[in-house]
Write an enzyme that holds these catalytic residues in place. Structure first.
Site, PDB file in Angstrom:
ATOM      1  N   CYS A   2       0.841  -1.185   0.000  1.00  0.00           N
ATOM      2  CA  CYS A   2       0.000   0.000   0.000  1.00  0.00           C
ATOM      3  C   CYS A   2       0.881   1.242   0.000  1.00  0.00           C
ATOM      4  O   CYS A   2       2.061   1.195   0.295  1.00  0.00           O
ATOM      5  CB  CYS A   2      -0.914  -0.001   1.213  1.00  0.00           C
ATOM      6  SG  CYS A   2      -1.886  -1.502   1.407  1.00  0.00           S
ATOM      7  N   ARG A  27       3.417   0.496  -7.016  1.00  0.00           N
ATOM      8  CA  ARG A  27       3.523  -0.458  -5.924  1.00  0.00           C
ATOM      9  C   ARG A  27       2.418  -1.509  -5.964  1.00  0.00           C
ATOM     10  O   ARG A  27       2.528  -2.562  -5.339  1.00  0.00           O
ATOM     11  CB  ARG A  27       3.465   0.283  -4.577  1.00  0.00           C
ATOM     12  CG  ARG A  27       4.655   1.182  -4.337  1.00  0.00           C
ATOM     13  CD  ARG A  27       4.385   2.127  -3.172  1.00  0.00           C
ATOM     14  NE  ARG A  27       4.335   1.432  -1.910  1.00  0.00           N
ATOM     15  CZ  ARG A  27       5.357   1.299  -1.083  1.00  0.00           C
ATOM     16  NH1 ARG A  27       6.526   1.807  -1.399  1.00  0.00           N
ATOM     17  NH2 ARG A  27       5.223   0.675   0.070  1.00  0.00           N
ATOM     18  N   TRP A  75      -3.934  -2.062  -1.132  1.00  0.00           N
ATOM     19  CA  TRP A  75      -3.885  -3.401  -1.727  1.00  0.00           C
ATOM     20  C   TRP A  75      -4.571  -4.323  -0.737  1.00  0.00           C
ATOM     21  O   TRP A  75      -4.122  -4.472   0.393  1.00  0.00           O
ATOM     22  CB  TRP A  75      -2.433  -3.812  -1.967  1.00  0.00           C
ATOM     23  CG  TRP A  75      -2.259  -5.045  -2.796  1.00  0.00           C
ATOM     24  CD1 TRP A  75      -2.320  -5.140  -4.153  1.00  0.00           C
ATOM     25  CD2 TRP A  75      -1.950  -6.364  -2.325  1.00  0.00           C
ATOM     26  NE1 TRP A  75      -2.073  -6.429  -4.556  1.00  0.00           N
ATOM     27  CE2 TRP A  75      -1.846  -7.208  -3.454  1.00  0.00           C
ATOM     28  CE3 TRP A  75      -1.761  -6.922  -1.066  1.00  0.00           C
ATOM     29  CZ2 TRP A  75      -1.561  -8.555  -3.364  1.00  0.00           C
ATOM     30  CZ3 TRP A  75      -1.471  -8.273  -0.960  1.00  0.00           C
ATOM     31  CH2 TRP A  75      -1.377  -9.071  -2.103  1.00  0.00           C
ATOM     32  N   ASN A 100      -0.519   1.264   6.496  1.00  0.00           N
ATOM     33  CA  ASN A 100       0.086   0.131   5.798  1.00  0.00           C
ATOM     34  C   ASN A 100       0.453  -0.918   6.832  1.00  0.00           C
ATOM     35  O   ASN A 100       0.892  -0.574   7.932  1.00  0.00           O
ATOM     36  CB  ASN A 100       1.356   0.545   5.056  1.00  0.00           C
ATOM     37  CG  ASN A 100       1.081   1.396   3.846  1.00  0.00           C
ATOM     38  OD1 ASN A 100      -0.061   1.592   3.460  1.00  0.00           O
ATOM     39  ND2 ASN A 100       2.141   1.927   3.249  1.00  0.00           N
ATOM     40  N   GLY A 101       0.337  -2.187   6.481  1.00  0.00           N
ATOM     41  CA  GLY A 101       0.705  -3.254   7.391  1.00  0.00           C
ATOM     42  C   GLY A 101      -0.501  -4.077   7.801  1.00  0.00           C
ATOM     43  O   GLY A 101      -1.584  -3.981   7.195  1.00  0.00           O
ATOM     44  N   GLU A 483      13.513 -17.741 -13.343  1.00  0.00           N
ATOM     45  CA  GLU A 483      13.213 -16.311 -13.471  1.00  0.00           C
ATOM     46  C   GLU A 483      12.434 -16.020 -14.748  1.00  0.00           C
ATOM     47  O   GLU A 483      11.500 -15.210 -14.763  1.00  0.00           O
ATOM     48  CB  GLU A 483      14.530 -15.517 -13.438  1.00  0.00           C
ATOM     49  CG  GLU A 483      14.384 -14.025 -13.682  1.00  0.00           C
ATOM     50  CD  GLU A 483      13.581 -13.312 -12.611  1.00  0.00           C
ATOM     51  OE1 GLU A 483      13.241 -12.137 -12.842  1.00  0.00           O
ATOM     52  OE2 GLU A 483      13.267 -13.901 -11.560  1.00  0.00           O
ATOM     53  N   LYS A 487       8.679 -14.351 -14.901  1.00  0.00           N
ATOM     54  CA  LYS A 487       8.339 -13.152 -15.677  1.00  0.00           C
ATOM     55  C   LYS A 487       7.131 -13.413 -16.565  1.00  0.00           C
ATOM     56  O   LYS A 487       6.226 -12.585 -16.668  1.00  0.00           O
ATOM     57  CB  LYS A 487       9.527 -12.713 -16.529  1.00  0.00           C
ATOM     58  CG  LYS A 487      10.640 -12.082 -15.748  1.00  0.00           C
ATOM     59  CD  LYS A 487      10.223 -10.729 -15.175  1.00  0.00           C
ATOM     60  CE  LYS A 487      11.101 -10.354 -13.996  1.00  0.00           C
ATOM     61  NZ  LYS A 487      10.794 -11.052 -12.753  1.00  0.00           N
ATOM     62  N   GLU A 490       3.954 -13.702 -14.409  1.00  0.00           N
ATOM     63  CA  GLU A 490       3.607 -12.448 -13.737  1.00  0.00           C
ATOM     64  C   GLU A 490       2.835 -11.503 -14.634  1.00  0.00           C
ATOM     65  O   GLU A 490       1.844 -10.903 -14.194  1.00  0.00           O
ATOM     66  CB  GLU A 490       4.890 -11.724 -13.278  1.00  0.00           C
ATOM     67  CG  GLU A 490       5.478 -12.199 -11.983  1.00  0.00           C
ATOM     68  CD  GLU A 490       6.694 -11.376 -11.595  1.00  0.00           C
ATOM     69  OE1 GLU A 490       6.772 -10.962 -10.445  1.00  0.00           O
ATOM     70  OE2 GLU A 490       7.569 -11.151 -12.465  1.00  0.00           O
ATOM     71  N   HIS A 506      11.609 -37.192 -15.207  1.00  0.00           N
ATOM     72  CA  HIS A 506      11.080 -37.540 -13.893  1.00  0.00           C
ATOM     73  C   HIS A 506       9.697 -36.939 -13.645  1.00  0.00           C
ATOM     74  O   HIS A 506       9.294 -36.774 -12.502  1.00  0.00           O
ATOM     75  CB  HIS A 506      12.047 -37.091 -12.794  1.00  0.00           C
ATOM     76  CG  HIS A 506      13.352 -37.799 -12.827  1.00  0.00           C
ATOM     77  ND1 HIS A 506      13.514 -39.091 -12.367  1.00  0.00           N
ATOM     78  CD2 HIS A 506      14.567 -37.412 -13.304  1.00  0.00           C
ATOM     79  CE1 HIS A 506      14.763 -39.462 -12.548  1.00  0.00           C
ATOM     80  NE2 HIS A 506      15.428 -38.470 -13.113  1.00  0.00           N
ATOM     81  N   LYS A 605       4.521  -4.142  -6.005  1.00  0.00           N
ATOM     82  CA  LYS A 605       5.962  -4.003  -6.215  1.00  0.00           C
ATOM     83  C   LYS A 605       6.754  -4.314  -4.949  1.00  0.00           C
ATOM     84  O   LYS A 605       7.735  -5.047  -4.975  1.00  0.00           O
ATOM     85  CB  LYS A 605       6.280  -2.579  -6.688  1.00  0.00           C
ATOM     86  CG  LYS A 605       7.761  -2.327  -6.962  1.00  0.00           C
ATOM     87  CD  LYS A 605       8.265  -3.206  -8.094  1.00  0.00           C
ATOM     88  CE  LYS A 605       9.708  -2.910  -8.449  1.00  0.00           C
ATOM     89  NZ  LYS A 605      10.235  -3.867  -9.440  1.00  0.00           N
TER      90      LYS A 605
END
Length: 610
Positions: A2, A27, A75, A100-101, A483, A487, A490, A506, A605
């Site tokens: 947030c 963010r 958020w 925030n939190g 990675e 990407k 996401e 496997h 973010k």
């Protein structure tokens, strides 16, 4: 996650609040709001679900103006993204709060306050806090005393901004476990969860420490520590500028940040390497002694940073001869540990405010590691301030949620650390010179990869109608495959998984068919021949291969295998180079699918809560 903005000033603060929220959009958020103490003495607010533009529309139709206010992008954690759950929360038109939190004991507070006659209009934990502040004001406390009293009741993490109609020239702020800064102007002060929000109005900041409470008026800033003592926190001038977070000529921040990587890597190297070696002062004056004493490395990180850590594990063991363990920070903090003597504790974070990584660092201090080293992109962050040693990346502001230049500069900073450590643990001068030479060439080689954007964009067209994808790599390229898969998922929302190529038989081979693209990174290293045999297993099952390979070892393009050749690079440095085409592939797939590239759904973010 947030975003918080607040201001007390002689001028109208509403434009400052709205611009601050716009600068925090990167963010991640799902609603926005602001509360202002109007010139008529009323406490009024606007809230809107969706983008800041919706809040601006509400402000345009019903302007709120004043000299004191707070604003927020939320958020969702407690409660769905609705207008009722959006911040600021207000108690009886008297107190407004942004937060925030996560307040872990909010249900207990809610039950007590409900019994005292308070009504709740939201599902949030924050509303319990604002009602608790109001209750203390009713009992005779001033705003500072009321906030400090409530803080003593809270379990969890918070950054808070509080204003009240009873004190129309006062802003109280507090932090524990979530970042908050105070911007210093001339006859005005501001608060924000990120300096980026306030760059148009100031470059001077006070960084609140863990447990601090700030009592702010237009003409004075008083800071109290966790024990209630008046303290002085230094004013620091940031090197960031107001235009540092602009897109320029690029369509998306992510595209800009991909193309900024040659410069970002060059700046991360600047002043840290000489002609043939890494400068011993690169990690600070105490680093040489600490690295010489180190006998083992423990790295913790989250998300993309975790993938960088996995690459570094190979480097620490193969180059420096130091055993290295890597763990996801959210797992590290919740299990019992056996700390081997001489273990250096290393944290990675772009923001330096990642909640799980910070908690792991604090746990490590308790456990008695040799020392702590932070590799981070934000010099004023909590992680940097709380670590013994620091290696700053110099990526500059990264706005896109999907990390790009922060990741590659982390890899470079890690390799510098490995070389510096290796000097005391058996790395030869010849190998150090070879690696330093390769690092010098790296920005130019990445520029050459960026020139392949057009053919990568053409490859992306073949992924648009796909729902799943596999990414393969071996050795240091396995984390790079991870990675690349991250990407793609996401920002394009295509399900993607990564495997060491030797694991194909496997289980994952059962998924391979003509509708499952298989992306493989194949530099010219000691595992390339084994990788080629793994690829034949894919081709034999009708799978379609997309191969990023060194020109010296790449097979010819065929109907079932499309090959993109990359510049020849030292195999140690290959993970940095081979990351870039995977970033471009994910970016162009997302653009073709029409997703929100810079702010993908459900993601933020900076993850400042668990």
């Amino acid at each position: 996650m947030c975003g918080i903005v607040g201001a007390v000033a002689e001028r109208d603060v509403t434009p400052i609040l709205l611009e601050g929220l716009r600068r925090l959009e990167y963010r991640g958020y799902d609603s926005a709001g602001l509360a202002v103490m109007t010139d008529g003495g009323a406490l009024r607010r606007h809230r809107a679900v969706g983008k800041v533009a919706a809040l601006e529309a509400a402000q345009h139709s019903d302007p709120l103006n004043g000299h004191l206010g707070v604003a927020h992008t939320r958020w969702a954690t407690h409660g769905a993204p609705t207008q009722a759950n959006a911040h600021p929360h207000v108690a009886r038109d008297d107190v407004a709060i942004v937060h925030n939190g996560i307040i872990e004991n909010h249900e207990t507070l809610r039950e007590r306050l409900t019994a005292d006659g308070y009504e709740f209009a939201s599902e949030t934990d924050t509303e319990a806090v604002v009602n608790a502040v109001h209750a203390r004001l009713q009992s005779g406390d001033d705003l500072l005393a009321a906030v400090r009293g409530v803080l003593g009741e809270l379990d969890g993490a918070y950054a808070l901004g509080v204003i009240s109609r009873r004190d129309p020239q006062r802003l109280v702020a507090a932090r524990r476990g979530s970042p908050l800064v105070v911007g210093v102007g001339i006859g005005e002060y501001f608060i924000a969860s990120d300096v980026a929000a306030l760059l148009p109005v100031t470059r001077d900041f006070v960084y609140l420490e863990e447990g601090d409470v700030a009592d702010i008026t237009r003409h004075e800033l008083r800071v109290f520590d966790a024990d209630g003592r008046r303290v002085e926190r230094p004013v620091r001038t940031t090197e960031l500028t107001a235009d540092a977070a602009e897109r320029g000529d690029f369509r998306h921040f992510m595209a800009k940040e991909i193309h900024e990587q040659p410069r970002a890597i060059a700046e991360t190297l600047e002043g840290r390497i000489a002609e043939r070696h890494v400068l011993p002062e690169a990690l600070g004056p105490e680093a040489t002694a600490v690295l010489k004493e180190a006998r083992r490395i423990q790295i913790v990180a989250c998300g993309t940073s975790y993938h960088a850590a996995m690459v570094a594990r190979y480097w620490f063991e193969s180059l420096a001869g130091l055993p290295c363990d890597v763990e996801v920070a959210s797992e590290f903090r919740y299990r019992r540990h056996v700390v081997a003597p001489g273990t250096l504790f290393v944290t990675l974070s772009q923001s330096g405010e990642t909640a799980d990584t910070l908690a792991a660092l604090r746990e490590a201090r308790r456990l008695g590691y040799l020392a702590s080293l932070a590799i981070c992109n934000v010099p004023e962050s909590s992680l940097v301030r709380e670590s013994d040693l620091v290696m700053m990346t110099r990526a500059g502001p990264e706005i896109g949620v999907a990390s790009t230049k922060a990741f590659t500069t982390q890899l470079v900073a890690l390799l510098l650390t490995v070389i510096a450590a290796g000097r005391s643990h058996g790395l030869s001068s010849a190998d150090e010179e070879r690696l330093v030479t390769g690092l010098r060439q790296l920005p130019r080689q990445i520029e050459a990869v960026l020139e392949l954007e057009r053919p990568i964009e053409a490859l992306a067209e073949q992924f648009v109608d796909k729902h799943h994808s596999l990414f393969l790599g071996r050795g240091t390229q396995y984390p790079i495959a991870m990675e690349g898969a991250l990407k793609l998922k996401e920002i394009s929302y295509i399900h993607a998984e990564a495997y060491p190529a030797g694991e194909l038989k496997h289980g994952p081979l059962a998924l391979v068919d003509a509708e499952m693209p298989v992306v493989t990174v194949a530099p010219n290293d000691e595992l390339v021949e084994k990788l080629k045999s793994n690829l034949q297993e894919v081709r034999a099952r009708g799978g379609r291969l997309y191969l990023f390979a060194d020109a010296a070892t790449a097979p010819a393009t065929a109907e079932d295998c499309q090959v993109l050749t990359l510049p020849t690079v030292d195999e140690v440095l290959a993970p940095v180079l081979y990351t870039v085409p995977l970033q471009l592939l994910a970016y162009h797939v997302a653009v073709l699918k029409g997703t929100d590239v810079d702010q993908p759904r459900n993601l933020a973010k900076s993850v400042t809560v668990e």
